[in-house]
Scaffold this motif. Structure first.
Motif, PDB file in Angstrom:
ATOM      1  N   GLY A  30       0.713  -1.211   0.111  1.00 53.73           N
ATOM      2  CA  GLY A  30      -0.080   0.045  -0.001  1.00 53.73           C
ATOM      3  C   GLY A  30       0.875   1.323   0.124  1.00 53.73           C
ATOM      4  O   GLY A  30       2.076   0.971  -0.143  1.00 53.73           O
ATOM      5  N   SER A  31       0.386   2.257   0.093  1.00 58.35           N
ATOM      6  CA  SER A  31       0.913   3.716  -0.082  1.00 58.35           C
ATOM      7  C   SER A  31       1.421   3.931   1.263  1.00 58.35           C
ATOM      8  O   SER A  31       0.971   4.743   1.946  1.00 58.35           O
ATOM      9  CB  SER A  31      -0.220   4.743  -0.306  1.00 58.35           C
ATOM     10  OG  SER A  31       0.623   6.021  -0.490  1.00 58.35           O
ATOM     11  N   TRP A  32       2.682   3.529   1.553  1.00 63.39           N
ATOM     12  CA  TRP A  32       3.343   3.931   2.798  1.00 63.39           C
ATOM     13  C   TRP A  32       4.459   5.114   2.829  1.00 63.39           C
ATOM     14  O   TRP A  32       5.053   5.188   3.702  1.00 63.39           O
ATOM     15  CB  TRP A  32       4.115   2.585   3.321  1.00 63.39           C
ATOM     16  CG  TRP A  32       3.150   1.494   3.719  1.00 63.39           C
ATOM     17  CD1 TRP A  32       2.718   0.311   2.974  1.00 63.39           C
ATOM     18  CD2 TRP A  32       2.664   1.473   5.067  1.00 63.39           C
ATOM     19  NE1 TRP A  32       1.929  -0.287   3.832  1.00 63.39           N
ATOM     20  CE2 TRP A  32       1.813   0.136   4.975  1.00 63.39           C
ATOM     21  CE3 TRP A  32       2.518   2.190   6.009  1.00 63.39           C
ATOM     22  CZ2 TRP A  32       0.942   0.141   6.053  1.00 63.39           C
ATOM     23  CZ3 TRP A  32       1.689   1.696   7.157  1.00 63.39           C
ATOM     24  CH2 TRP A  32       1.126   0.467   7.298  1.00 63.39           C
ATOM     25  N   GLY A  33       4.086   5.919   1.550  1.00 60.73           N
ATOM     26  CA  GLY A  33       5.187   6.867   1.615  1.00 60.73           C
ATOM     27  C   GLY A  33       4.964   8.024   2.584  1.00 60.73           C
ATOM     28  O   GLY A  33       5.919   8.820   2.644  1.00 60.73           O
ATOM     29  N   GLY A  34       3.871   8.113   3.449  1.00 57.91           N
ATOM     30  CA  GLY A  34       3.539   8.977   4.319  1.00 57.91           C
ATOM     31  C   GLY A  34       3.072   8.453   5.667  1.00 57.91           C
ATOM     32  O   GLY A  34       2.893   7.382   5.900  1.00 57.91           O
ATOM     33  N   VAL A  35       3.280   9.144   6.703  1.00 59.12           N
ATOM     34  CA  VAL A  35       2.902   8.628   8.073  1.00 59.12           C
ATOM     35  C   VAL A  35       1.395   8.312   8.008  1.00 59.12           C
ATOM     36  O   VAL A  35       0.645   9.251   7.500  1.00 59.12           O
ATOM     37  CB  VAL A  35       3.213   9.741   9.014  1.00 59.12           C
ATOM     38  CG1 VAL A  35       2.993   9.443  10.324  1.00 59.12           C
ATOM     39  CG2 VAL A  35       4.958  10.134   8.918  1.00 59.12           C
ATOM     40  N   ALA A 150     -10.750  12.951  13.479  1.00 57.35           N
ATOM     41  CA  ALA A 150      -9.812  13.062  14.401  1.00 57.35           C
ATOM     42  C   ALA A 150      -8.254  12.709  13.999  1.00 57.35           C
ATOM     43  O   ALA A 150      -7.463  13.447  13.922  1.00 57.35           O
ATOM     44  CB  ALA A 150     -10.064  12.487  15.724  1.00 57.35           C
ATOM     45  N   TRP A 151      -8.159  11.325  13.462  1.00 58.88           N
ATOM     46  CA  TRP A 151      -7.202  11.026  12.867  1.00 58.88           C
ATOM     47  C   TRP A 151      -6.501  11.483  11.775  1.00 58.88           C
ATOM     48  O   TRP A 151      -5.417  11.964  12.053  1.00 58.88           O
ATOM     49  CB  TRP A 151      -7.427   9.340  12.419  1.00 58.88           C
ATOM     50  CG  TRP A 151      -6.413   8.864  11.547  1.00 58.88           C
ATOM     51  CD1 TRP A 151      -6.771   8.777  10.063  1.00 58.88           C
ATOM     52  CD2 TRP A 151      -5.070   8.336  11.667  1.00 58.88           C
ATOM     53  NE1 TRP A 151      -5.680   8.096   9.593  1.00 58.88           N
ATOM     54  CE2 TRP A 151      -4.780   7.713  10.513  1.00 58.88           C
ATOM     55  CE3 TRP A 151      -4.539   8.069  13.019  1.00 58.88           C
ATOM     56  CZ2 TRP A 151      -3.465   6.959  10.612  1.00 58.88           C
ATOM     57  CZ3 TRP A 151      -3.318   7.273  12.770  1.00 58.88           C
ATOM     58  CH2 TRP A 151      -2.805   6.900  11.849  1.00 58.88           C
ATOM     59  N   SER A 152      -7.377  12.306  11.024  1.00 60.50           N
ATOM     60  CA  SER A 152      -6.917  12.884   9.886  1.00 60.50           C
ATOM     61  C   SER A 152      -6.325  14.299  10.094  1.00 60.50           C
ATOM     62  O   SER A 152      -5.286  14.752   9.841  1.00 60.50           O
ATOM     63  CB  SER A 152      -7.934  13.128   8.818  1.00 60.50           C
ATOM     64  OG  SER A 152      -8.333  11.920   8.329  1.00 60.50           O
ATOM     65  N   VAL A 156      -2.602  12.561  10.859  1.00 67.25           N
ATOM     66  CA  VAL A 156      -2.061  12.456   9.689  1.00 67.25           C
ATOM     67  C   VAL A 156      -1.682  13.980   9.136  1.00 67.25           C
ATOM     68  O   VAL A 156      -0.547  14.376   8.561  1.00 67.25           O
ATOM     69  CB  VAL A 156      -3.085  12.301   8.715  1.00 67.25           C
ATOM     70  CG1 VAL A 156      -2.758  12.339   7.435  1.00 67.25           C
ATOM     71  CG2 VAL A 156      -3.535  10.894   8.986  1.00 67.25           C
ATOM     72  N   GLN A 157      -2.570  15.052   9.276  1.00 59.32           N
ATOM     73  CA  GLN A 157      -1.966  16.564   9.069  1.00 59.32           C
ATOM     74  C   GLN A 157      -0.726  16.945   9.707  1.00 59.32           C
ATOM     75  O   GLN A 157       0.141  17.582   8.989  1.00 59.32           O
ATOM     76  CB  GLN A 157      -3.114  17.403   9.063  1.00 59.32           C
ATOM     77  CG  GLN A 157      -2.742  19.034   8.833  1.00 59.32           C
ATOM     78  CD  GLN A 157      -3.917  19.988   9.271  1.00 59.32           C
ATOM     79  OE1 GLN A 157      -4.274  19.726  10.080  1.00 59.32           O
ATOM     80  NE2 GLN A 157      -3.701  21.033   8.168  1.00 59.32           N
ATOM     81  N   ARG A 158      -0.640  16.560  10.912  1.00 66.40           N
ATOM     82  CA  ARG A 158       0.411  17.071  11.686  1.00 66.40           C
ATOM     83  C   ARG A 158       1.961  16.486  11.247  1.00 66.40           C
ATOM     84  O   ARG A 158       3.044  17.228  11.235  1.00 66.40           O
ATOM     85  CB  ARG A 158       0.496  16.574  13.007  1.00 66.40           C
ATOM     86  CG  ARG A 158       1.379  17.045  14.197  1.00 66.40           C
ATOM     87  CD  ARG A 158       1.069  16.724  15.604  1.00 66.40           C
ATOM     88  NE  ARG A 158       2.467  17.122  16.521  1.00 66.40           N
ATOM     89  CZ  ARG A 158       2.265  17.121  17.833  1.00 66.40           C
ATOM     90  NH1 ARG A 158       1.394  16.390  18.121  1.00 66.40           N
ATOM     91  NH2 ARG A 158       3.265  17.400  18.322  1.00 66.40           N
ATOM     92  N   LEU A 171      -3.299  16.776   4.948  1.00 67.38           N
ATOM     93  CA  LEU A 171      -4.484  16.121   5.158  1.00 67.38           C
ATOM     94  C   LEU A 171      -4.568  15.010   3.840  1.00 67.38           C
ATOM     95  O   LEU A 171      -4.041  15.413   2.768  1.00 67.38           O
ATOM     96  CB  LEU A 171      -5.562  17.068   5.074  1.00 67.38           C
ATOM     97  CG  LEU A 171      -5.928  17.938   6.231  1.00 67.38           C
ATOM     98  CD1 LEU A 171      -6.920  18.943   5.923  1.00 67.38           C
ATOM     99  CD2 LEU A 171      -6.496  17.111   7.559  1.00 67.38           C
ATOM    100  N   PRO A 172      -5.341  13.939   3.989  1.00 70.14           N
ATOM    101  CA  PRO A 172      -4.936  12.968   3.051  1.00 70.14           C
ATOM    102  C   PRO A 172      -5.677  13.151   1.675  1.00 70.14           C
ATOM    103  O   PRO A 172      -4.969  12.661   0.739  1.00 70.14           O
ATOM    104  CB  PRO A 172      -5.668  11.629   3.686  1.00 70.14           C
ATOM    105  CG  PRO A 172      -6.498  12.398   4.847  1.00 70.14           C
ATOM    106  CD  PRO A 172      -5.834  13.565   5.178  1.00 70.14           C
TER     107      PRO A 172
END
Length: 218
Positions: A30-35, A150-152, A156-158, A171-172
């Motif tokens: 999968g897309s693991w390029g970002g946290v 909340a997760w996003s 994710v954004q942080r 943001l995703p």
């Protein structure tokens, strides 16, 4: 419908194996390029909820459990409809709004945003007939949406710098980064309302199908 019959068992095995395969694909490739990896996306939340729901429906058909998991199946179906609606509405308007302009992988996207959700809905409506007392799924559905928001917004954004927008970044989904915070709040609330509305619609459909079954059995 007899959920223990051979056709239902075969159907639920197919649904389960497909969901399991795509979950495994996301975990490995999968897309693991970002946290946050692929779990940055609501689509993947829906996929893993579908996998869990499919596993419970299969276990029920095989007499391995007695709990019906109707709320699980309802939430999986509604979340999948939300994903399909949001994805195709944005993709048909402008593909870059959801994938940043990158080409889609057809066998992945069409399962995640078409075939997979359809299989879940068919089971929930026609096989499991789970849409009874839909109010039971309202709070869990709202909780899932709130958890994803909340997760996003808080995680994710942080910890991500891309995709970038005119207002923020990380943001995703690209379009969210070009929305001010009050606009994003309105977007999240509107989609929460859509989810609850879908529960009502499915509840009405479930009631109609129940009446049809009763009339045919009489």
């Amino acid at each position: 419908m007899d959920i223990h019959s051979r056709p239902v068992l075969l159907y639920r095995w197919v649904v389960f194996l497909l969901a399991a395969g795509y979950c495994l694909y996301q975990l490995i490739l999968g897309s693991w390029g970002g946290v946050g990896g692929p779990f940055r996306y609501l689509t993947i939340w829906a996929l893993f909820l579908s996998f869990y729901s499919a596993s419970r429906m299969l276990a029920l058909s095989e007499h391995r459990i007695t709990r019906k998991h109707e709320v699980t199946a309802m939430c999986a179906a509604v979340l999948n409809v939300m994903v399909v609606f949001l994805y195709w509405r944005l993709y048909l308007a402008d593909p870059s709004l959801v994938n940043g302009g990158n080409p889609i992988i057809w066998w992945l996207e069409y399962y995640l945003h078409a075939l997979g959700p359809l299989l879940q809905i068919i089971d929930a409506l026609f096989i499991g007939a789970v849409f009874r007392k839909v109010w039971r799924a309202a709070l869990p559905m709202v909780a899932i949406i709130a958890a994803y928001v909340a997760w996003s917004e808080l995680f994710v954004q942080r910890f991500n710098s891309k995709p970038e927008g005119t207002v923020t970044s990380g943001l995703p989904y690209p379009f969210l980064n070009s929305m001010e915070w009050p606009d994003r709040v309105n977007f999240y609330i509107a989609n929460g309302a859509i989810a609850l509305g879908l529960l009502v619609v499915f509840g009405v459909l479930g009631a109609v199908l129940y009446r049809i079954r009763r009339s045919q059995a009489a």
